[in-house]
Design an enzyme around this catalytic site. Structure first.
Site, PDB file in Angstrom:
ATOM      1  CB  CYS A 234      -0.837   0.058   1.279  1.00  0.00           C
ATOM      2  SG  CYS A 234      -1.996  -1.301   1.476  1.00  0.00           S
TER       3      CYS A 234
ATOM      4  N   GLY B 124      -1.670   1.305  -4.527  1.00  0.00           N
ATOM      5  CA  GLY B 124      -2.966   0.860  -4.012  1.00  0.00           C
ATOM      6  C   GLY B 124      -4.080   1.623  -4.682  1.00  0.00           C
TER       7      GLY B 124
ATOM      8  CG  ASN C 147       3.296  -0.900   2.439  1.00  0.00           C
ATOM      9  OD1 ASN C 147       4.353  -0.583   1.937  1.00  0.00           O
ATOM     10  ND2 ASN C 147       2.576  -1.895   1.961  1.00  0.00           N
ATOM     11  N   GLY C 148       1.917  -3.401   4.511  1.00  0.00           N
ATOM     12  CA  GLY C 148       2.507  -4.690   4.840  1.00  0.00           C
ATOM     13  C   GLY C 148       1.447  -5.708   5.178  1.00  0.00           C
TER      14      GLY C 148
ATOM     15  CE1 TYR D 210       2.898  -4.086 -11.787  1.00  0.00           C
ATOM     16  CE2 TYR D 210       2.523  -4.829  -9.540  1.00  0.00           C
ATOM     17  CZ  TYR D 210       2.049  -4.269 -10.705  1.00  0.00           C
ATOM     18  OH  TYR D 210       0.739  -3.900 -10.796  1.00  0.00           O
TER      19      TYR D 210
ATOM     20  CB  SER E 172       6.279  -2.346 -14.514  1.00  0.00           C
ATOM     21  OG  SER E 172       5.261  -1.674 -13.838  1.00  0.00           O
TER      22      SER E 172
ATOM     23  CG  ASP F  45       5.135  -8.108 -18.400  1.00  0.00           C
ATOM     24  OD1 ASP F  45       5.450  -7.008 -17.897  1.00  0.00           O
ATOM     25  OD2 ASP F  45       3.957  -8.519 -18.410  1.00  0.00           O
ATOM     26  CG  ASP F  46       6.988  -6.135 -14.619  1.00  0.00           C
ATOM     27  OD1 ASP F  46       6.298  -5.446 -15.393  1.00  0.00           O
ATOM     28  OD2 ASP F  46       6.509  -6.775 -13.666  1.00  0.00           O
TER      29      ASP F  46
HETATM   30  O1  LIG Z   1       0.992 -12.398 -14.963  1.00  0.00           O
HETATM   31  P1  LIG Z   1       0.043 -11.377 -14.416  1.00  0.00           P
HETATM   32  O2  LIG Z   1      -0.790 -11.957 -13.312  1.00  0.00           O
HETATM   33  O3  LIG Z   1      -0.776 -10.724 -15.474  1.00  0.00           O
HETATM   34  O4  LIG Z   1       0.882 -10.268 -13.675  1.00  0.00           O
HETATM   35  C1  LIG Z   1       2.016  -9.648 -14.202  1.00  0.00           C
HETATM   36  C2  LIG Z   1       1.683  -8.391 -14.965  1.00  0.00           C
HETATM   37  O5  LIG Z   1       0.977  -7.448 -14.123  1.00  0.00           O
HETATM   38  C3  LIG Z   1       1.745  -6.255 -13.995  1.00  0.00           C
HETATM   39  O6  LIG Z   1       1.270  -5.246 -14.885  1.00  0.00           O
HETATM   40  P2  LIG Z   1       0.180  -4.139 -14.500  1.00  0.00           P
HETATM   41  O7  LIG Z   1      -0.787  -4.030 -15.592  1.00  0.00           O
HETATM   42  O8  LIG Z   1      -0.402  -4.417 -13.152  1.00  0.00           O
HETATM   43  O9  LIG Z   1       0.968  -2.774 -14.292  1.00  0.00           O
HETATM   44  P3  LIG Z   1       2.038  -1.951 -15.157  1.00  0.00           P
HETATM   45  O10 LIG Z   1       1.255  -1.051 -16.090  1.00  0.00           O
HETATM   46  O11 LIG Z   1       2.811  -1.187 -14.137  1.00  0.00           O
HETATM   47  O12 LIG Z   1       2.921  -2.880 -15.919  1.00  0.00           O
HETATM   48  C4  LIG Z   1       3.150  -6.642 -14.372  1.00  0.00           C
HETATM   49  O13 LIG Z   1       3.862  -5.534 -14.876  1.00  0.00           O
HETATM   50  C5  LIG Z   1       2.932  -7.688 -15.433  1.00  0.00           C
HETATM   51  O14 LIG Z   1       2.685  -7.075 -16.682  1.00  0.00           O
HETATM   52  N1  LIG Z   2      -0.771  -4.119   0.831  1.00  0.00           N
HETATM   53  C1  LIG Z   2      -0.801  -3.663   2.042  1.00  0.00           C
HETATM   54  O1  LIG Z   2       0.122  -3.071   2.552  1.00  0.00           O
HETATM   55  C2  LIG Z   2      -2.079  -3.965   2.767  1.00  0.00           C
HETATM   56  C3  LIG Z   2      -2.166  -3.511   4.197  1.00  0.00           C
HETATM   57  C4  LIG Z   2      -3.143  -4.384   4.972  1.00  0.00           C
HETATM   58  N2  LIG Z   2      -2.604  -5.707   5.137  1.00  0.00           N
HETATM   59  C5  LIG Z   2      -4.497  -4.418   4.277  1.00  0.00           C
HETATM   60  O2  LIG Z   2      -4.875  -5.401   3.731  1.00  0.00           O
HETATM   61  O3  LIG Z   2      -5.181  -3.444   4.246  1.00  0.00           O
HETATM   62 MG   LIG Z   3       2.717  -4.868 -16.557  1.00  0.00          MG
END
Ligand SMILES: O=P(O)(O)OC[C@H]1O[C@H](OP(=O)(O)OP(=O)(O)O)[C@H](O)[C@@H]1O
Ligand SMILES: NC(=O)CC[C@H](N)C(=O)O
Ligand SMILES: [Mg+2]
Length: 503
Positions: free
Chosen positions: A2, A28, A102-103, A256, A302, A364-365
């Site tokens: 978050c 988030g 966050n966590g 990511y 990303s 992809d990342d």
């Molecule tokens: O295999 P998956 O479950 O699809 O997850 C991986 C993908 O999700 C993320 O992209 P996202 O669209 O969330 O954000 P970005 O625009 O920052 O790349 C990440 O960069 C990959 O592209």
């Molecule tokens: N991703 C997070 O940091 C989430 C914080 C908290 N565990 C929630 O679910 O709200």
């Molecule tokens: Mg992506």
């Protein structure tokens, strides 16, 4: 993950916190909240939705005061659909405490039981962050010896909190009439840094981009296990409060989660992604001869730095082949597989000319559930690509995460229990090239050799806090499995507080 922010200033902070939250929106997208303090009173507004939708002018006007906190939520515990679990959280005793987290706590169930049965506290939601706040409040109560809390008593409470709480927790909290407390867990899993503005304003935030983007100078990362207390007149007190702090930041932040313009624990996220691209290029060359590749195409957003570096090192042109609709959020952090799948096509569209009759290497990342890559490979083929190769700058994600990334079950991970060849067939590409785990750690670790290591459990199955094993992960994550798939699922019958509240 978050996004959290906390501010102590001599000026009203509502707009500043709003601006910082906008800069942390990528962490988030589910809910957002701000609390401010004027005198001994807290003023809070929180709701489900993105920052721009949650705060209207009338809400902003109702957030007076010179210190406050903000949070953008990506749910990893409790109920994703619940408005009540938006943060910050509030308790009235001792003194009045609000907290943003966050966590993800790995012993939240046991703590909840202890808090109710032994500490006689009331927990009103399923959120682990509310549990964290109640532990903090209870320990502040135990440490306080007079009408006003002393800084040493606050640090004593944090020491006790570290002994009770397991998992990942970067937190900012306000203690009414006293100041702001900033704490990072003993492994420093989630990021947290602190800086100052030209007028002396002190800001703590998840990522340096929130400081820089609001005109503050980054001063330093909060150390693992450290507590920082900022008094209402801006004095900073810092203390190491963990018995055995060890620095293992989450490597997925660099893959990511974080913005590329942030620097976390001395590592530029952008440089880390370039380095991962460099390591990936070596693997590409040994799998697909570069002359067979006509263009290297990133899957936005990303993966861009890694893809650029792959293209440069294999000596093939870097091309944009997908255009991202900037009004659709990040798909990976959306709750529920159905909405994630639908959003990939809404979010990315092909530039057909870049694919027609060509052999393309898509980069992809990371590949987590395979939602993005399956759709993207198909889109490239529909656009006329001859061969579609796919490379991932991160290794296969094979294990669930328990530290703040919503990957609760092994079954949902496309690489779990499958060979690379089986994943390739499922995704439908002509070659699939993954980063190697050690190469990834070297690529990022080279940028800060002082780190003890990384929290990389989703890649290597090693859960750094020591209280979690692969066997216990399922039980820990059970309430989260499939969370968010049904957005109408209610949190059960419980006391609901109004949204805009003077608490
Ligand atoms: O295999 P998956 O479950 O699809 O997850 C991986 C993908 O999700 C993320 O992209 P996202 O669209 O969330 O954000 P970005 O625009 O920052 O790349 C990440 O960069 C990959 O592209
Ligand atoms: N991703 C997070 O940091 C989430 C914080 C908290 N565990 C929630 O679910 O709200
Ligand atoms: Mg992506």
């Amino acid at each position: 993950m978050c996004g959290i922010v906390g501010v102590v200033s001599t000026q009203p902070v509502n707009q500043l916190i709003y601006d910082a939250l906008l800069l942390l929106q990528h962490r988030g997208q589910d809910a957002a909240g701000i609390v401010t303090q004027l005198g001994y009173k807290f003023f809070m507004h929180k709701a489900k939705g993105m920052v721009r939708d949650v705060f209207r002018t009338r809400n902003m006007r109702a957030l007076p005061g010179n210190c406050g906190l903000g949070q953008v939520r990506y749910p990893t515990a409790g109920n994703a659909a619940s408005e009540e679990e938006a943060q910050p959280f509030y308790v009235n005793a001792p003194f009045g405490v609000v907290l943003a987290h966050n966590g993800n706590l790995t012993n939240a169930h046991a703590l909840r039981r202890e808090l109710v049965q032994t500490d006689h506290r009331h927990i009103n939601t399923e959120s682990d962050s509310e549990v964290l706040l109640n532990v903090l409040a209870h320990e502040l109560g135990r440490a306080s010896r007079g009408a006003v809390l002393q800084v040493e008593e606050i640090f004593e409470a944090v020491r006790a909190l570290h002994r009770r709480v397991r998992g990942s927790y970067a937190l900012v909290a306000l203690i009414a009439g006293h100041g702001m407390l900033v704490v990072r867990d003993p492994f420093g899993i989630r990021p947290l840094c602190i800086g100052r503005g030209p007028d002396g304003t002190v800001m703590a935030a998840s990522e340096s981009v929130a400081l820089e983007g609001t005109g503050h100078r980054f001063e330093r990362d909060v150390a693992p296990g450290e507590a920082i207390f900022v008094t209402l007149d801006g004095q900073i007190h810092a203390r190491q409060c963990a018995d055995d702090p060890r620095h293992h930041p989450c490597i997925f932040e660099f893959v990511y989660l974080a913005r590329p313009d942030s620097v976390i624990d001395g590592i530029s996220v952008y440089r880390a992604r370039l380095n991962m691209g460099e390591a990936l290029a070596t693997r590409v060359i040994s799998t697909v001869p570069p002359p067979d590749i006509d263009a290297v195409i990133p899957i936005p957003e990303s993966s861009r730095p890694a893809a650029m570096e792959v293209a440069r090192l294999i000596g093939r042109p870097y091309r944009e082949g997908f255009v991202k609709n900037r009004y659709v959020g990040r798909t990976f952090i959306m709750p529920g597989q159905a909405v994630r799948k639908k959003s990939v096509r809404q979010k990315l569209n092909v530039i057909a000319s870049e694919f027609a009759g060509r052999n393309v290497l898509l980069v992809d990342d990371s590949i987590v559930r395979g939602t993005t890559s399956r759709e993207i490979v198909q889109m490239a083929r529909e656009a006329g690509a001859r061969k579609v190769y796919l490379a991932s700058a991160a290794p296969p994600v094979r294990y669930p995460n328990v530290y703040g990334i919503d990957m609760p079950t092994q079954e949902e991970l496309v690489a779990h229990g499958r060979s690379v060849e089986e994943v390739r067939q499922l995704i439908g590409c002509d070659a699939l090239i993954y980063q190697d785990v050690e190469a990834m750690k070297r690529a990022v670790g080279a940028l800060n050799p002082t780190l003890a290591g990384f929290e990389a459990s989703c890649f290597d199955g090693d859960y750094i806090t020591g209280d979690v094993t692969l066997e216990t992960v399922a039980a820990l994550n059970a309430p989260r499995s499939g969370a968010g798939d049904d957005d109408d699922s209610a949190a059960g019958t419980r006391l609901t507080l109004p949204n805009a509240q003077e608490v």
